[in-house]
Design an enzyme around this catalytic site. Structure first.
Site, PDB file in Angstrom:
ATOM      1  N   GLU A   1      -5.859  -1.460   5.230  1.00  0.00           N
ATOM      2  CA  GLU A   1      -4.970  -0.811   4.272  1.00  0.00           C
ATOM      3  C   GLU A   1      -4.690  -1.726   3.080  1.00  0.00           C
ATOM      4  OE1 GLU A   1      -3.904   0.580   8.456  1.00  0.00           O
ATOM      5  OE2 GLU A   1      -4.405  -1.321   7.495  1.00  0.00           O
TER       6      GLU A   1
ATOM      7  N   ASN B   1     -10.879  -4.146   7.508  1.00  0.00           N
ATOM      8  CA  ASN B   1     -10.262  -5.393   7.941  1.00  0.00           C
ATOM      9  C   ASN B   1     -11.274  -6.537   7.824  1.00  0.00           C
ATOM     10  OD1 ASN B   1     -11.491  -3.981  10.221  1.00  0.00           O
ATOM     11  ND2 ASN B   1     -10.584  -5.502  11.579  1.00  0.00           N
TER      12      ASN B   1
ATOM     13  N   CYS C   1       1.621  -3.434   6.527  1.00  0.00           N
ATOM     14  CA  CYS C   1       0.859  -2.445   5.757  1.00  0.00           C
ATOM     15  C   CYS C   1       1.674  -1.188   5.513  1.00  0.00           C
ATOM     16  CB  CYS C   1      -0.462  -2.124   6.440  1.00  0.00           C
ATOM     17  SG  CYS C   1      -1.667  -3.462   6.222  1.00  0.00           S
TER      18      CYS C   1
END
Length: 131
Positions: free
Chosen positions: A52, A39, A86
């Site tokens: 992701e 992230n 995601c």
């Protein structure tokens, strides 16, 4: 290196100065190649990037388009699933039965699938006849 180890390693490089909630993700493609992402936060919160999504971007940049396995890890009391966006991104490149391993840095894991994470997912077949 296992898929979970790849996710764990990239998690350490996450940029999370605001939430301090680092997440790592790794995906495997049919060739066996692994792509990972972490992230990346932004002071304007909605502008950040999920782990992701970063892994998927790396996969696409390498010319791959199919995911056969996913691992996601975070420092949380229980395994943390991907956010809704995601889940849809993973579903774009994976089948419903594609395995997903969710893990904590403390060693707790939860095995699931893309289909279990996103039942009733939106697919290209839903757009048939939309002309």
């Amino acid at each position: 290196m296992s898929l979970l180890d790849a996710a764990r390693a990239v998690r350490e490089r996450a940029y999370a100065p605001y939430s301090r909630f680092k997440v790592g993700a790794a995906i495997r493609v049919p060739s066996g190649q692994v792509y990972s992402g972490c992230n990346v936060e932004n002071v304007a919160y909605p502008e950040g990037t999920c782990a992701e999504a970063g892994a998927i971007a790396a996969m696409i940049a390498a010319g791959e388009t199919q995911i056969i396995e996913v691992a996601v890890i975070a420092d949380a009391p229980a395994p943390v699933p991907p956010c809704g966006g995601c889940r849809q991104k993973l579903a774009e490149f994976a089948r419903g039965e594609t395995p997903v391993l969710l893990a904590t840095t403390g060693g707790q894991t939860l095995a699931t699938t893309v289909g279990e994470l996103l039942p009733g997912r939106f697919e290209v077949a839903h757009m048939a006849g939309s002309e």
